[in-house]
Design a protein around this motif. Structure first.
Motif, PDB file in Angstrom:
ATOM      1  N   ASP A 156       0.812  -1.214   0.000  1.00  0.00           N
ATOM      2  CA  ASP A 156       0.000   0.000   0.000  1.00  0.00           C
ATOM      3  C   ASP A 156       0.847   1.265   0.000  1.00  0.00           C
ATOM      4  O   ASP A 156       0.565   2.212  -0.733  1.00  0.00           O
ATOM      5  N   ILE A 157       1.872   1.305   0.830  1.00  0.00           N
ATOM      6  CA  ILE A 157       2.649   2.536   0.978  1.00  0.00           C
ATOM      7  C   ILE A 157       3.434   2.871  -0.284  1.00  0.00           C
ATOM      8  O   ILE A 157       3.865   4.003  -0.482  1.00  0.00           O
ATOM      9  N   HIS A 158       3.584   1.876  -1.165  1.00  0.00           N
ATOM     10  CA  HIS A 158       4.280   2.121  -2.428  1.00  0.00           C
ATOM     11  C   HIS A 158       3.326   2.475  -3.570  1.00  0.00           C
ATOM     12  O   HIS A 158       3.779   2.775  -4.670  1.00  0.00           O
ATOM     13  N   THR A 230      18.189  -0.457   2.075  1.00  0.00           N
ATOM     14  CA  THR A 230      18.845   0.065   3.275  1.00  0.00           C
ATOM     15  C   THR A 230      17.895   0.891   4.129  1.00  0.00           C
ATOM     16  O   THR A 230      17.095   1.677   3.622  1.00  0.00           O
ATOM     17  N   CYS A 231      18.017   0.717   5.439  1.00  0.00           N
ATOM     18  CA  CYS A 231      17.300   1.546   6.400  1.00  0.00           C
ATOM     19  C   CYS A 231      18.319   2.329   7.226  1.00  0.00           C
ATOM     20  O   CYS A 231      19.314   1.768   7.674  1.00  0.00           O
ATOM     21  N   SER A 232      18.047   3.601   7.436  1.00  0.00           N
ATOM     22  CA  SER A 232      18.961   4.421   8.222  1.00  0.00           C
ATOM     23  C   SER A 232      18.861   4.082   9.700  1.00  0.00           C
ATOM     24  O   SER A 232      17.851   3.542  10.167  1.00  0.00           O
ATOM     25  N   LEU A 233      19.920   4.380  10.428  1.00  0.00           N
ATOM     26  CA  LEU A 233      19.960   4.216  11.887  1.00  0.00           C
ATOM     27  C   LEU A 233      19.639   2.792  12.316  1.00  0.00           C
ATOM     28  O   LEU A 233      19.096   2.560  13.393  1.00  0.00           O
ATOM     29  N   ASN A 234      19.979   1.830  11.457  1.00  0.00           N
ATOM     30  CA  ASN A 234      19.773   0.411  11.771  1.00  0.00           C
ATOM     31  C   ASN A 234      18.319   0.058  12.076  1.00  0.00           C
ATOM     32  O   ASN A 234      18.033  -0.864  12.838  1.00  0.00           O
ATOM     33  N   PRO A 239       9.304   3.230   6.813  1.00  0.00           N
ATOM     34  CA  PRO A 239       8.130   3.664   6.065  1.00  0.00           C
ATOM     35  C   PRO A 239       8.097   5.156   5.773  1.00  0.00           C
ATOM     36  O   PRO A 239       7.445   5.575   4.813  1.00  0.00           O
ATOM     37  N   ASP A 240       8.773   5.983   6.578  1.00  0.00           N
ATOM     38  CA  ASP A 240       8.760   7.414   6.296  1.00  0.00           C
ATOM     39  C   ASP A 240       9.456   7.724   4.972  1.00  0.00           C
ATOM     40  O   ASP A 240       9.049   8.632   4.235  1.00  0.00           O
ATOM     41  N   ILE A 241      10.508   6.965   4.655  1.00  0.00           N
ATOM     42  CA  ILE A 241      11.174   7.132   3.359  1.00  0.00           C
ATOM     43  C   ILE A 241      10.220   6.753   2.239  1.00  0.00           C
ATOM     44  O   ILE A 241      10.080   7.470   1.239  1.00  0.00           O
TER      45      ILE A 241
END
Length: 296
Positions: A156-158, A230-234, A239-241
């Motif tokens: 959905d988010i995409h 990749t996800c920041s901050l591990n 989802p915000d990206i």
């Protein structure tokens, strides 16, 4: 929970899905999210990219009637809205008409309750699945639902219009014509673009469309895939990206040039199809990456 109880619970879940599917067809309510094929494509791409550990974990959590096919249950979250009415706001994000997304400002339901949007739902069900290694048999059904919700919401988010303007409900109040058929703009992005592509280019075969997108993932988009994953901050999921990308795609492509009663034909279809393919690919790649982090 003994094996008989688990089988009975699995059977009840299968019956519930059948009944909800019947109601869905009988009442013809508005549909939110990629259509069935769109969600299936996201999950088929994801399942092909799972690590061995994630393959085993997903197999353990999938209901038996799914026959180890994640794609077959990726629309489950749409089909249970009648039973889980609280879940409806979790499928989308409403933003003001400024083409940006902010979690604190936008991730809330119509009553203003914070966190009740698709980004919040992805965070929630990711957190639930992270407990799977220590979960008891009693929690198995809850974790199965968490897997099905996460898989659906990552699709959905995409979908660009799932991070759309509040004033038009993500394109649901914009009446258009898709060639000669009446539609709303949201449904064009949910279903019509994908169905038209399948009809024109893939002999109505969704697996052929999956194969074509998979080829692009390993060729045209190969240099971008690592960044998608990749996800920041591990973090386990980001989802915000994905939502920020979504509202940008909505403004740049979905809404652009469209007014009430616009007739959308080849110019719109052929220029927007690459965006749809890319977002389906990103959804599948990121769902796999998220599940690999959860179960790795």
């Amino acid at each position: 929970m003994n094996s008989l109880s688990l089988e009975m619970a699995d059977c009840k879940m299968q019956i519930m899905l059948v009944l909800c599917s019947f109601i869905l067809l009988a009442t013809l309510p508005p549909i939110y999210g990629w259509g069935t094929d769109g969600h299936s494509i996201v999950c088929k791409i994801a399942q092909s990219r799972l690590s061995d550990a994630a393959v085993d974990a997903v197999k353990e959590l999938l209901p038996k009637w799914a026959e180890d096919d994640l794609g077959s249950v990726c629309s489950w979250a749409d089909q249970v809205k009648f039973r889980y009415r609280w879940s409806s706001p979790l499928h989308y994000i409403n933003t003001p008409e400024i083409c940006t997304y902010q979690y604190k400002r936008d991730c809330k339901d119509e009553d203003g309750i914070a966190g009740r949007c698709v980004a919040g739902a992805i965070n929630n069900y990711t957190s639930q699945l992270l407990t799977s290694n220590s979960a008891s048999n009693k929690a198995q059904n809850n974790l199965t639902e968490a897997l099905l919700f996460l898989s659906h919401f990552m699709g959905d988010i995409h979908q660009p219009l799932h991070v759309g303007f509040a004033d038009d409900k993500g394109g649901n109040t914009i009446d258009v014509h898709w060639y000669k058929r009446k539609a709303v703009l949201h449904h064009v992005w949910d279903t019509n673009i994908i169905e038209t592509a399948e009809e024109r280019f893939y002999d109505l075969n969704v697996d052929s469309m999956v194969d074509a997108i998979q080829q692009n993932i390993t060729s045209e988009w190969a240099d971008e895939v690592k960044r998608w994953e990749t996800c920041s901050l591990n973090k386990t999921a980001c989802p915000d990206i994905y939502a920020s990308e979504g509202i940008k795609a909505a403004c740049d492509w979905a809404y652009k040039g469209v007014q009430q009663e616009s007739v959308l034909e080849d110019d719109y279809f052929l220029s927007r199809l690459p965006i749809v393919n890319r977002r389906l690919a990103q959804g599948g790649v990121r769902l796999a990456a998220t599940l690999n982090r959860i179960f790795g």
